[in-house]
Design a protein around this motif. Structure first.
Motif, PDB file in Angstrom:
ATOM      1  N   THR A 231      41.878  -3.439  77.387  1.00  0.00           N
ATOM      2  CA  THR A 231      40.628  -3.762  76.705  1.00  0.00           C
ATOM      3  C   THR A 231      40.345  -5.255  76.873  1.00  0.00           C
ATOM      4  O   THR A 231      41.237  -6.048  77.161  1.00  0.00           O
ATOM      5  CB  THR A 231      40.705  -3.437  75.203  1.00  0.00           C
ATOM      6  OG1 THR A 231      41.764  -4.207  74.613  1.00  0.00           O
ATOM      7  CG2 THR A 231      40.934  -1.955  74.968  1.00  0.00           C
ATOM      8  N   GLU A 232      39.119  -5.620  76.675  1.00  0.00           N
ATOM      9  CA  GLU A 232      38.699  -7.012  76.682  1.00  0.00           C
ATOM     10  C   GLU A 232      37.935  -7.252  75.397  1.00  0.00           C
ATOM     11  O   GLU A 232      36.815  -6.738  75.225  1.00  0.00           O
ATOM     12  CB  GLU A 232      37.830  -7.318  77.906  1.00  0.00           C
ATOM     13  CG  GLU A 232      37.268  -8.717  77.951  1.00  0.00           C
ATOM     14  CD  GLU A 232      38.346  -9.780  77.928  1.00  0.00           C
ATOM     15  OE1 GLU A 232      38.140 -10.813  77.284  1.00  0.00           O
ATOM     16  OE2 GLU A 232      39.406  -9.564  78.552  1.00  0.00           O
ATOM     17  N   SER A 233      38.569  -7.986  74.477  1.00  0.00           N
ATOM     18  CA  SER A 233      38.008  -8.189  73.135  1.00  0.00           C
ATOM     19  C   SER A 233      37.714  -6.856  72.464  1.00  0.00           C
ATOM     20  O   SER A 233      36.662  -6.643  71.847  1.00  0.00           O
ATOM     21  CB  SER A 233      36.736  -9.042  73.209  1.00  0.00           C
ATOM     22  OG  SER A 233      37.033 -10.334  73.690  1.00  0.00           O
ATOM     23  N   GLY A 234      38.650  -5.918  72.620  1.00  0.00           N
ATOM     24  CA  GLY A 234      38.530  -4.615  71.982  1.00  0.00           C
ATOM     25  C   GLY A 234      37.699  -3.613  72.739  1.00  0.00           C
ATOM     26  O   GLY A 234      37.644  -2.438  72.351  1.00  0.00           O
ATOM     27  N   ALA A 235      37.055  -4.014  73.815  1.00  0.00           N
ATOM     28  CA  ALA A 235      36.172  -3.118  74.562  1.00  0.00           C
ATOM     29  C   ALA A 235      36.827  -2.706  75.885  1.00  0.00           C
ATOM     30  O   ALA A 235      37.384  -3.544  76.591  1.00  0.00           O
ATOM     31  CB  ALA A 235      34.837  -3.792  74.837  1.00  0.00           C
ATOM     32  N   TYR A 236      36.750  -1.421  76.196  1.00  0.00           N
ATOM     33  CA  TYR A 236      37.264  -0.945  77.470  1.00  0.00           C
ATOM     34  C   TYR A 236      36.146  -0.820  78.505  1.00  0.00           C
ATOM     35  O   TYR A 236      36.416  -0.518  79.684  1.00  0.00           O
ATOM     36  CB  TYR A 236      37.953   0.410  77.296  1.00  0.00           C
ATOM     37  CG  TYR A 236      37.014   1.569  77.044  1.00  0.00           C
ATOM     38  CD1 TYR A 236      36.515   2.339  78.093  1.00  0.00           C
ATOM     39  CD2 TYR A 236      36.617   1.899  75.755  1.00  0.00           C
ATOM     40  CE1 TYR A 236      35.652   3.397  77.867  1.00  0.00           C
ATOM     41  CE2 TYR A 236      35.754   2.950  75.527  1.00  0.00           C
ATOM     42  CZ  TYR A 236      35.279   3.694  76.575  1.00  0.00           C
ATOM     43  OH  TYR A 236      34.413   4.746  76.339  1.00  0.00           O
ATOM     44  N   LYS A 237      34.925  -1.085  78.064  1.00  0.00           N
ATOM     45  CA  LYS A 237      33.786  -0.922  78.959  1.00  0.00           C
ATOM     46  C   LYS A 237      32.719  -1.947  78.602  1.00  0.00           C
ATOM     47  O   LYS A 237      32.474  -2.210  77.417  1.00  0.00           O
ATOM     48  CB  LYS A 237      33.223   0.496  78.836  1.00  0.00           C
ATOM     49  CG  LYS A 237      32.080   0.832  79.764  1.00  0.00           C
ATOM     50  CD  LYS A 237      31.675   2.288  79.558  1.00  0.00           C
ATOM     51  CE  LYS A 237      30.541   2.695  80.489  1.00  0.00           C
ATOM     52  NZ  LYS A 237      30.174   4.123  80.300  1.00  0.00           N
TER      53      LYS A 237
ATOM     54  N   VAL B 252      37.409   0.160  66.616  1.00  0.00           N
ATOM     55  CA  VAL B 252      36.183   0.464  65.880  1.00  0.00           C
ATOM     56  C   VAL B 252      36.355   0.022  64.430  1.00  0.00           C
ATOM     57  O   VAL B 252      37.357   0.335  63.778  1.00  0.00           O
ATOM     58  CB  VAL B 252      35.856   1.964  65.956  1.00  0.00           C
ATOM     59  CG1 VAL B 252      34.666   2.301  65.052  1.00  0.00           C
ATOM     60  CG2 VAL B 252      35.583   2.379  67.384  1.00  0.00           C
ATOM     61  N   GLY B 253      35.385  -0.717  63.918  1.00  0.00           N
ATOM     62  CA  GLY B 253      35.458  -1.242  62.549  1.00  0.00           C
ATOM     63  C   GLY B 253      36.143  -2.588  62.461  1.00  0.00           C
ATOM     64  O   GLY B 253      36.272  -3.138  61.366  1.00  0.00           O
ATOM     65  N   SER B 254      36.575  -3.139  63.598  1.00  0.00           N
ATOM     66  CA  SER B 254      37.252  -4.431  63.588  1.00  0.00           C
ATOM     67  C   SER B 254      36.228  -5.558  63.753  1.00  0.00           C
ATOM     68  O   SER B 254      35.022  -5.344  63.898  1.00  0.00           O
ATOM     69  CB  SER B 254      38.293  -4.503  64.711  1.00  0.00           C
ATOM     70  OG  SER B 254      37.652  -4.499  65.974  1.00  0.00           O
ATOM     71  N   SER B 255      36.729  -6.784  63.790  1.00  0.00           N
ATOM     72  CA  SER B 255      35.857  -7.944  63.949  1.00  0.00           C
ATOM     73  C   SER B 255      35.211  -8.001  65.332  1.00  0.00           C
ATOM     74  O   SER B 255      34.247  -8.747  65.530  1.00  0.00           O
ATOM     75  CB  SER B 255      36.661  -9.233  63.711  1.00  0.00           C
ATOM     76  OG  SER B 255      37.745  -9.328  64.634  1.00  0.00           O
ATOM     77  N   TYR B 256      35.733  -7.214  66.260  1.00  0.00           N
ATOM     78  CA  TYR B 256      35.160  -7.210  67.600  1.00  0.00           C
ATOM     79  C   TYR B 256      33.778  -6.562  67.647  1.00  0.00           C
ATOM     80  O   TYR B 256      33.062  -6.706  68.642  1.00  0.00           O
ATOM     81  CB  TYR B 256      36.085  -6.485  68.579  1.00  0.00           C
ATOM     82  CG  TYR B 256      37.357  -7.239  68.883  1.00  0.00           C
ATOM     83  CD1 TYR B 256      37.305  -8.528  69.404  1.00  0.00           C
ATOM     84  CD2 TYR B 256      38.604  -6.663  68.661  1.00  0.00           C
ATOM     85  CE1 TYR B 256      38.473  -9.231  69.690  1.00  0.00           C
ATOM     86  CE2 TYR B 256      39.779  -7.352  68.942  1.00  0.00           C
ATOM     87  CZ  TYR B 256      39.700  -8.629  69.454  1.00  0.00           C
ATOM     88  OH  TYR B 256      40.852  -9.323  69.735  1.00  0.00           O
ATOM     89  N   GLU B 257      33.387  -5.855  66.598  1.00  0.00           N
ATOM     90  CA  GLU B 257      32.081  -5.196  66.607  1.00  0.00           C
ATOM     91  C   GLU B 257      30.930  -6.195  66.689  1.00  0.00           C
ATOM     92  O   GLU B 257      29.835  -5.857  67.131  1.00  0.00           O
ATOM     93  CB  GLU B 257      31.920  -4.313  65.370  1.00  0.00           C
ATOM     94  CG  GLU B 257      32.729  -3.030  65.446  1.00  0.00           C
ATOM     95  CD  GLU B 257      32.327  -2.041  64.358  1.00  0.00           C
ATOM     96  OE1 GLU B 257      31.689  -2.487  63.368  1.00  0.00           O
ATOM     97  OE2 GLU B 257      32.642  -0.849  64.493  1.00  0.00           O
ATOM     98  N   GLN B 258      31.168  -7.441  66.283  1.00  0.00           N
ATOM     99  CA  GLN B 258      30.101  -8.444  66.341  1.00  0.00           C
ATOM    100  C   GLN B 258      29.764  -8.847  67.777  1.00  0.00           C
ATOM    101  O   GLN B 258      28.714  -9.454  68.021  1.00  0.00           O
ATOM    102  CB  GLN B 258      30.513  -9.679  65.553  1.00  0.00           C
ATOM    103  CG  GLN B 258      31.762 -10.374  66.095  1.00  0.00           C
ATOM    104  CD  GLN B 258      32.170 -11.582  65.288  1.00  0.00           C
ATOM    105  OE1 GLN B 258      31.349 -12.438  64.981  1.00  0.00           O
ATOM    106  NE2 GLN B 258      33.456 -11.635  64.923  1.00  0.00           N
ATOM    107  N   TYR B 259      30.639  -8.486  68.729  1.00  0.00           N
ATOM    108  CA  TYR B 259      30.398  -8.840  70.120  1.00  0.00           C
ATOM    109  C   TYR B 259      29.919  -7.652  70.962  1.00  0.00           C
ATOM    110  O   TYR B 259      29.860  -7.754  72.182  1.00  0.00           O
ATOM    111  CB  TYR B 259      31.677  -9.387  70.753  1.00  0.00           C
ATOM    112  CG  TYR B 259      32.246 -10.585  70.042  1.00  0.00           C
ATOM    113  CD1 TYR B 259      31.512 -11.763  69.909  1.00  0.00           C
ATOM    114  CD2 TYR B 259      33.526 -10.538  69.488  1.00  0.00           C
ATOM    115  CE1 TYR B 259      32.027 -12.866  69.258  1.00  0.00           C
ATOM    116  CE2 TYR B 259      34.054 -11.637  68.833  1.00  0.00           C
ATOM    117  CZ  TYR B 259      33.300 -12.789  68.720  1.00  0.00           C
ATOM    118  OH  TYR B 259      33.815 -13.872  68.055  1.00  0.00           O
ATOM    119  N   VAL B 260      29.574  -6.550  70.319  1.00  0.00           N
ATOM    120  CA  VAL B 260      29.183  -5.353  71.067  1.00  0.00           C
ATOM    121  C   VAL B 260      27.954  -5.621  71.939  1.00  0.00           C
ATOM    122  O   VAL B 260      27.875  -5.144  73.074  1.00  0.00           O
ATOM    123  CB  VAL B 260      28.935  -4.178  70.105  1.00  0.00           C
ATOM    124  CG1 VAL B 260      28.225  -3.031  70.817  1.00  0.00           C
ATOM    125  CG2 VAL B 260      30.250  -3.674  69.530  1.00  0.00           C
ATOM    126  N   SER B 261      27.008  -6.369  71.437  1.00  0.00           N
ATOM    127  CA  SER B 261      25.771  -6.604  72.200  1.00  0.00           C
ATOM    128  C   SER B 261      25.426  -8.087  72.320  1.00  0.00           C
ATOM    129  O   SER B 261      24.275  -8.444  72.553  1.00  0.00           O
ATOM    130  CB  SER B 261      24.595  -5.861  71.549  1.00  0.00           C
ATOM    131  OG  SER B 261      24.443  -6.265  70.205  1.00  0.00           O
TER     132      SER B 261
END
Length: 286
Positions: A128-134, A181-190
């Motif tokens: 993952t990269e900052s919690g994202a796999y994609k 999901v639900g972590s602080s990484y959600e602020q970087y989704v978009s």
């Protein structure tokens, strides 16, 4: 027997002498009609037309596949994004006065960059990269390419391109792994992070095929883009730990082009038609 050979030789020499004597050396072997005078030849204007010396413009659309290359290395799968669309202007000319199969192509397109990590079948682990796999990014780009083309008959040609591109990553969409999901990484989704890099550039090239029905051309191209601008600052985690991710993408596009100026190819049939047309135009002049 010797007498016979001697007689034949003498006869042949005599025949050659008589034939030579009949030739009037004062006359030219090739001569022009009496109506073709020096004044007429001085009045003839010959305009040479260079082969494959023309402009064309077109639009195209297709799809893009992103892979990327990484340090440390990661397992990735092709991520498809579409539509890719753009336009380009192609200038065909005789480079250095010697190579009629080279030209330039420049234009702009709406493309994509990104990556998708896949699960290791043995370890069941997925990077993952900052919690994202994609991650998916929209990237408007401009490019300039050397455009090589090789005519195969009147209506078909093969193309080869290579050059440079540059663009700017305008938006990003990340897909979080279930564990984040639900972590602080959600602020970087978009949104882009402070250490994400927005400018992208590198080398681009590919191959293609073209159908030619003057003044329309249909181009099918397969291009590869090798990025030299990382997705993020390689040392953002630590100045002692260099980790990077660069774009490595491919596109397939289909385009329609219009010839802005007449095209004169260099196949034998085209050259014969060009010569015939030039003669007809000259004869029609008063």
């Amino acid at each position: 027997m010797r007498k016979r050979l001697y007689a034949i030789s003498v006869g042949l020499m005599a025949a050659c002498s008589l034939s030579f004597a009949q030739v009037d050396l004062d006359k030219e072997f090739f001569s022009l009609p009496d109506t073709v005078t020096n004044a007429y030849l001085d009045s003839v204007t010959i305009r040479a037309r260079k082969p494959n010396d023309y402009w064309m413009i077109g639009v195209y659309g297709g799809a893009s596949a992103q892979f990327g290359f990484w340090n440390p290395s990661r397992l990735t799968t092709a991520q498809l994004q579409f539509p890719v669309y753009g336009f380009s202007v192609i200038r065909q000319f005789t480079m250095f006065g010697l190579y009629p199969f080279l030209g330039l192509e420049f234009g702009a397109q709406q493309n994509y960059e990104g990556y998708e990590f896949k699960t290791n079948k043995e370890t069941k682990y997925r990077s993952t990269e900052s919690g994202a796999y994609k991650a998916m990014m929209r990237v408007p780009e401009a490019f300039i390419l050397t455009h090589g083309h090789f005519d195969l008959g009147e209506h078909f040609k093969f193309m080869l391109k290579v050059g440079l591109y540059g663009g700017y990553r305008t938006s990003i969409t990340r897909v979080l792994d279930d564990n984040f999901v639900g972590s602080s990484y959600e602020q970087y989704v978009s949104t882009f992070r402070d250490y994400d890099l927005r400018w992208t550039y590198g080398v681009m090239g590919g191959v293609g095929m073209g159908l030619v029905f003057n003044p329309i051309e249909i181009h099918l191209n397969v291009n590869v883009k090798w990025g030299w601008g990382s997705f993020w600052q390689p040392d953002y985690t630590s100045p002692y730990y260099y980790r990077f991710g660069y774009p490595l993408d491919g596109t397939v596009t289909l385009g329609v082009y219009y010839q802005l100026t007449p095209r004169y190819g260099h196949t034998r049939a085209q050259l014969r038609r060009l010569a015939r047309k030039m003669i007809e135009e000259q004869q029609q002049k008063p």
